[in-house]
Design a protein around this motif. Structure first.
Motif, PDB file in Angstrom:
ATOM      1  N   LYS A 177      54.033  49.014  33.275  1.00  0.00           N
ATOM      2  CA  LYS A 177      55.284  48.327  33.622  1.00  0.00           C
ATOM      3  C   LYS A 177      55.002  46.971  34.269  1.00  0.00           C
ATOM      4  N   LEU A 178      54.013  46.924  35.156  1.00  0.00           N
ATOM      5  CA  LEU A 178      53.669  45.653  35.799  1.00  0.00           C
ATOM      6  C   LEU A 178      53.088  44.666  34.785  1.00  0.00           C
ATOM      7  N   SER A 179      52.348  45.177  33.797  1.00  0.00           N
ATOM      8  CA  SER A 179      51.732  44.304  32.795  1.00  0.00           C
ATOM      9  C   SER A 179      52.766  43.608  31.926  1.00  0.00           C
ATOM     10  N   GLU A 180      53.971  44.153  31.897  1.00  0.00           N
ATOM     11  CA  GLU A 180      55.051  43.474  31.166  1.00  0.00           C
ATOM     12  C   GLU A 180      55.547  42.257  31.935  1.00  0.00           C
ATOM     13  N   ILE A 181      55.207  42.206  33.230  1.00  0.00           N
ATOM     14  CA  ILE A 181      55.613  41.073  34.070  1.00  0.00           C
ATOM     15  C   ILE A 181      54.525  40.009  34.107  1.00  0.00           C
ATOM     16  N   ALA A 182      53.268  40.431  34.297  1.00  0.00           N
ATOM     17  CA  ALA A 182      52.140  39.492  34.405  1.00  0.00           C
ATOM     18  C   ALA A 182      50.844  40.282  34.294  1.00  0.00           C
ATOM     19  N   PRO A 183      49.715  39.592  34.080  1.00  0.00           N
ATOM     20  CA  PRO A 183      48.419  40.287  34.087  1.00  0.00           C
ATOM     21  C   PRO A 183      48.203  41.006  35.413  1.00  0.00           C
ATOM     22  N   VAL A 184      47.649  42.216  35.348  1.00  0.00           N
ATOM     23  CA  VAL A 184      47.488  43.063  36.531  1.00  0.00           C
ATOM     24  C   VAL A 184      46.009  43.352  36.778  1.00  0.00           C
ATOM     25  N   VAL A 185      45.576  43.145  38.020  1.00  0.00           N
ATOM     26  CA  VAL A 185      44.233  43.535  38.437  1.00  0.00           C
ATOM     27  C   VAL A 185      44.363  44.880  39.138  1.00  0.00           C
ATOM     28  N   ALA A 186      44.079  45.967  38.418  1.00  0.00           N
ATOM     29  CA  ALA A 186      44.215  47.312  38.965  1.00  0.00           C
ATOM     30  C   ALA A 186      42.921  47.749  39.653  1.00  0.00           C
ATOM     31  N   GLN A 187      42.966  48.910  40.295  1.00  0.00           N
ATOM     32  CA  GLN A 187      41.780  49.432  40.972  1.00  0.00           C
ATOM     33  C   GLN A 187      40.681  49.710  39.950  1.00  0.00           C
ATOM     34  N   PRO A 188      39.422  49.427  40.293  1.00  0.00           N
ATOM     35  CA  PRO A 188      38.321  49.641  39.350  1.00  0.00           C
ATOM     36  C   PRO A 188      38.145  51.091  38.935  1.00  0.00           C
ATOM     37  N   GLU A 189      38.372  52.020  39.884  1.00  0.00           N
ATOM     38  CA  GLU A 189      38.148  53.425  39.567  1.00  0.00           C
ATOM     39  C   GLU A 189      39.106  54.328  40.321  1.00  0.00           C
ATOM     40  N   LEU A 190      38.750  54.718  41.538  1.00  0.00           N
ATOM     41  CA  LEU A 190      39.537  55.695  42.278  1.00  0.00           C
ATOM     42  C   LEU A 190      40.744  55.072  42.966  1.00  0.00           C
ATOM     43  N   ALA A 191      41.860  55.799  42.963  1.00  0.00           N
ATOM     44  CA  ALA A 191      43.032  55.359  43.708  1.00  0.00           C
ATOM     45  C   ALA A 191      42.666  55.265  45.186  1.00  0.00           C
TER      46      ALA A 191
END
Length: 372
Positions: A177-191
């Motif tokens: 959902k966020l990627s529909e707004i802009a590029p997202v830098v998510a967590q590399p692995e674990l929450a």
């Protein structure tokens, strides 16, 4: 959503799986507060805007040359085509890192647990003031609530170029959902498992500030070591960092190696207790439950925990089961009730850790002094 601060409790600023609230504290803190629906800020709110001197122009040119950049994370890869000018962050830590790198986001989540009256923290306020973007000023970031999870609506209104969540508990649905707004830098692995050093270097790459991020990590680590050296009694002391619930059947949680709290204590020269090392092997969890009936087996020099008030510490010391924890028995229980300090260590960042050192290290030293 499970809070990365306290196992089994509702998150107040982003989170992962659903959990059960165990104290009324976070039930109160988790209530949504009034949100400042700020209009999108001008591009000058981000320090990556137009340079005004020859040196700034050179730095901007060097930063731009780093793009496009592709960053790997738990959901795949994100490519950022050009240096972002409008930055939005989610969860804890990410806004601290951006600000420490000289970038003022156009939007940040409120600190609704451990924060001050304006939904911020002392270290964030000080850094924003230095950048001329303190809350209340024209250049301040807009703030939005995450009491009920990711605030997609407010984030979209800010028209970001990138969304930073290197330290977060984003789900794949959140990410999409966020990627529909802009590029997202998510967590590399674990929450909520990204070390602050990795979050800093990852965000540095996303912002075109790789060199600055590496220096920030080095400088922060040097500060931590220098301050810790003032308290030699904590060196090599074994620790358990956990959560204690007096008079509860599930009265103990022990934080594991994937959590920032044990990482911090290790960084200042302490050693994880044998039970922490054993339970951390092969585990992707940030804590493990422990029966209060086996509290006497939690062997360590020092036991560190958070308590809502001084009364609770007294209850722990008098509890027929928890009082059998060896560190509690010998007076080496470090139990603080400062929510802001707890946040600074739990959701550690290059801004929060230096702020926390002169408050937290003396407490640890006092605990270490009780060890015979």
């Amino acid at each position: 959503m499970t809070s990365p601060l306290f196992p089994g409790r509702q998150a107040v600023s982003g989170g992962a799986a659903a959990g059960t609230t165990r104290r009324s504290l976070l039930r109160t803190a988790g209530k949504a507060t009034a949100v400042l629906a700020a209009a999108a800020l001008s591009l000058t709110a981000c320090s990556t805007g137009p340079a005004s001197t020859a040196s700034e122009a050179s730095a901007a040119s060097s930063a731009s040359a780093q793009f496009p950049v592709t960053l790997k994370h738990v959901f795949g890869e994100t490519t950022i085509k050009e240096q972002p000018k409008r930055v939005v962050t989610v969860s804890w830590v990410n806004d601290d890192v951006a600000i420490a790198l000289g970038v003022v986001p156009v939007g940040v989540p409120k600190n609704e647990w451990g924060g001050n009256a304006q939904g911020s923290t002392p270290w964030k306020d000080a850094a924003l003031e230095k950048l001329g973007a303190g809350f209340g000023s024209d250049k301040a970031p807009a703030q939005f609530s995450e009491a009920d999870g990711i605030n997609f609506t407010e984030i979209a209104k800010l028209n970001p170029d990138v969304i930073l969540g290197a330290y977060s508990g984003l789900t794949e649905e959140d990410y999409k959902k966020l990627s529909e707004i802009a590029p997202v830098v998510a967590q590399p692995e674990l929450a909520y498992g990204t070390p602050w050093q990795e979050a800093t270097t990852l965000i540095g790459k996303a912002l075109g500030k790789t060199t600055e991020a590496e220096k920030l990590v080095t400088d922060t680590e040097a500060t931590i070591k220098a301050e810790a050296a003032k308290y030699p009694q904590i060196t090599d002391k074994t620790f358990i960092y956990g959560n204690l619930e007096p008079a509860k059947g599930d009265g103990v949680n022990v934080y594991l190696a994937a959590d920032n709290r044990p990482r911090f204590l290790t960084d200042i020269g302490m050693k994880p207790a044998a039970i922490v090392e054993e339970k951390s092997k092969g585990s992707r969890e940030f804590f493990t439950g422990w029966s209060a009936e086996k509290a006497n087996e939690l062997e360590s020099d020092v036991f560190v925990t958070w308590v809502p008030d001084a009364k609770t510490k007294d209850q722990i010391v008098k509890d027929p089961l928890l009082s059998q924890i060896p560190a509690v028995k010998k007076g080496a229980l470090v139990a603080g009730s400062d929510n802001t300090l707890t946040l600074a260590i739990s959701a550690s960042s290059p801004l929060s850790l230096p702020w926390a050192l002169d408050k937290f290290l003396p407490q640890l030293a006092a605990g270490a002094d009780a060890v015979k």
